[in-house]
Design a protein around this motif. Structure first.
Motif, mmCIF file in Angstrom:
data_model
loop_
_atom_site.group_PDB
_atom_site.id
_atom_site.type_symbol
_atom_site.label_atom_id
_atom_site.label_comp_id
_atom_site.label_asym_id
_atom_site.label_seq_id
_atom_site.Cartn_x
_atom_site.Cartn_y
_atom_site.Cartn_z
ATOM 1 N N LYS A 163 24.538 108.042 90.954
ATOM 2 C CA LYS A 163 25.183 106.807 91.399
ATOM 3 C C LYS A 163 26.169 107.140 92.513
ATOM 4 O O LYS A 163 26.637 108.270 92.617
ATOM 5 N N TYR A 164 26.477 106.143 93.328
ATOM 6 C CA TYR A 164 27.438 106.387 94.395
ATOM 7 C C TYR A 164 28.618 105.430 94.276
ATOM 8 O O TYR A 164 28.520 104.334 93.727
ATOM 9 N N PHE A 165 29.746 105.889 94.783
ATOM 10 C CA PHE A 165 31.006 105.154 94.685
ATOM 11 C C PHE A 165 31.759 105.277 96.000
ATOM 12 O O PHE A 165 31.905 106.383 96.533
ATOM 13 N N TRP A 166 32.262 104.154 96.494
ATOM 14 C CA TRP A 166 33.160 104.153 97.642
ATOM 15 C C TRP A 166 34.582 104.046 97.102
ATOM 16 O O TRP A 166 34.907 103.111 96.373
ATOM 17 N N ALA A 170 42.167 105.756 87.058
ATOM 18 C CA ALA A 170 43.603 105.666 87.344
ATOM 19 C C ALA A 170 43.914 104.402 88.139
ATOM 20 O O ALA A 170 43.103 103.930 88.934
ATOM 21 N N GLU A 171 45.100 103.846 87.912
ATOM 22 C CA GLU A 171 45.493 102.587 88.541
ATOM 23 C C GLU A 171 45.471 102.641 90.056
ATOM 24 O O GLU A 171 45.155 101.658 90.725
ATOM 25 N N GLN A 172 45.834 103.778 90.623
ATOM 26 C CA GLN A 172 45.957 103.893 92.075
ATOM 27 C C GLN A 172 44.610 103.917 92.794
ATOM 28 O O GLN A 172 44.560 103.734 94.003
ATOM 29 N N ARG A 173 43.513 104.177 92.069
ATOM 30 C CA ARG A 173 42.211 104.245 92.709
ATOM 31 C C ARG A 173 41.729 102.859 93.077
ATOM 32 O O ARG A 173 41.920 101.908 92.323
ATOM 33 N N GLN A 174 41.092 102.757 94.208
ATOM 34 C CA GLN A 174 40.423 101.521 94.600
ATOM 35 C C GLN A 174 38.950 101.847 94.807
ATOM 36 O O GLN A 174 38.590 102.527 95.767
ATOM 37 N N VAL A 175 38.119 101.376 93.882
ATOM 38 C CA VAL A 175 36.681 101.537 94.011
ATOM 39 C C VAL A 175 36.165 100.264 94.668
ATOM 40 O O VAL A 175 36.392 99.161 94.173
ATOM 41 N N LEU A 176 35.498 100.416 95.810
ATOM 42 C CA LEU A 176 35.129 99.277 96.631
ATOM 43 C C LEU A 176 33.660 98.901 96.488
ATOM 44 O O LEU A 176 32.797 99.773 96.372
ATOM 45 N N SER A 177 33.404 97.610 96.543
ATOM 46 C CA SER A 177 32.033 97.120 96.559
ATOM 47 C C SER A 177 31.543 97.077 98.006
ATOM 48 O O SER A 177 32.320 97.234 98.950
ATOM 49 N N GLN A 178 30.257 96.820 98.162
ATOM 50 C CA GLN A 178 29.685 96.695 99.500
ATOM 51 C C GLN A 178 30.356 95.555 100.272
ATOM 52 O O GLN A 178 30.663 95.685 101.458
ATOM 53 N N GLN A 179 30.620 94.437 99.591
ATOM 54 C CA GLN A 179 31.271 93.307 100.257
ATOM 55 C C GLN A 179 32.712 93.649 100.628
ATOM 56 O O GLN A 179 33.195 93.259 101.697
ATOM 57 N N ASP A 180 33.401 94.369 99.739
ATOM 58 C CA ASP A 180 34.765 94.818 100.062
ATOM 59 C C ASP A 180 34.775 95.604 101.363
ATOM 60 O O ASP A 180 35.620 95.386 102.239
ATOM 61 N N PRO A 236 23.205 106.851 102.461
ATOM 62 C CA PRO A 236 22.009 105.997 102.519
ATOM 63 C C PRO A 236 22.186 104.866 103.541
ATOM 64 O O PRO A 236 23.274 104.295 103.662
ATOM 65 N N ASP A 237 21.113 104.553 104.243
ATOM 66 C CA ASP A 237 21.180 103.524 105.284
ATOM 67 C C ASP A 237 21.714 102.203 104.746
ATOM 68 O O ASP A 237 22.482 101.507 105.425
ATOM 69 N N ARG A 238 21.328 101.834 103.536
ATOM 70 C CA ARG A 238 21.743 100.546 102.985
ATOM 71 C C ARG A 238 23.251 100.498 102.719
ATOM 72 O O ARG A 238 23.822 99.424 102.517
ATOM 73 N N GLU A 239 23.916 101.659 102.707
ATOM 74 C CA GLU A 239 25.353 101.718 102.447
ATOM 75 C C GLU A 239 26.197 101.791 103.722
ATOM 76 O O GLU A 239 27.420 101.813 103.655
ATOM 77 N N LYS A 240 25.558 101.829 104.857
ATOM 78 C CA LYS A 240 26.284 101.999 106.130
ATOM 79 C C LYS A 240 26.871 100.665 106.588
ATOM 80 O O LYS A 240 26.327 99.968 107.434
#
Length: 201
Positions: free
Chosen positions: A26-29, A84-94, A179-183
């Motif tokens: 899995k991948y995470f931004w 952790a609270e300080q982390r921001q995991v972003l979605s594609q829309q984010d 991955p291209d779809r994540e660019k």
């Protein structure tokens, strides 16, 4: 609607960076302070201790408190790090919202950037500033726990020195690994990744 202005300001100031993580297929931004993208922070603290810059007590405290107790970022500790609270995991829309926040990403600017690369046509100060603002919102780190690959584009900083011995680590362009779809920086056929190289051309 989430307001992204504070975050894009932190990215511009260099206080925060974006990393693309791969973990268990899995991948995470993730957005975080860039020093939190080091894998083995103990090496840094040990070096400070060895040079006498910190005491043994300061060393022990730093090791316990760094990155909310995740001193060594590994495949096993990664999910704890994310919680952790300080982390921001972003979605594609984010990511898309952050990328365009407050910017006019026009074909005109893109054409000027491409003209700069093709024929050396100078960019005006305003265009150059806008292009660098765009570049500040691109990912700076790539960490793949599955393949043990660590890459970064934080030139002048040796983050690769804090990687485990069985990993491949390098300060280099990693765009081809995403991955291209994540660019999220490709908008309407305009690939804005090239903006990050303007100052080094």
């Amino acid at each position: 609607m989430i307001q992204w202005q504070m975050l894009v300001d932190d990215l511009w100031n260099g206080e925060k960076s974006i990393c693309f993580f791969v973990h268990s297929g899995k991948y995470f931004w993730v957005v975080d302070d860039k020093f939190n993208f080091s894998l083995d922070a103990e090496k840094d603290y040990q070096a400070y201790l060895d040079k006498g810059h910190i005491t043994q007590e300061q060393y022990a405290l730093a090791c316990m408190s760094f990155r909310d107790g995740v001193l060594k970022l590994t495949a096993d500790s990664f999910l704890k790090y994310l919680r952790a609270e300080q982390r921001q995991v972003l979605s594609q829309q984010d990511l898309k919202d952050i990328f365009v926040c407050g910017l006019d990403l026009s074909e005109s600017l893109h054409g000027k950037v491409e003209g700069y690369y093709l024929s050396g046509t100078e960019l005006g100060a305003k265009d150059f500033g806008e292009a660098n603002t765009v570049a500040s919102r691109l990912p700076m780190f790539y960490v793949n726990f599955d393949r043990k690959v660590y890459m970064h584009m934080d030139y002048g900083r040796a983050h690769e020195d804090l990687v485990y011995s069985d990993w491949f680590a390098k300060c280099s362009d990693f765009c081809h690994l995403v991955p291209d779809r994540e660019k999220y920086w490709v908008l309407g056929g305009m690939d804005c990744w090239k903006y990050r190289f303007l100052q080094s051309t």
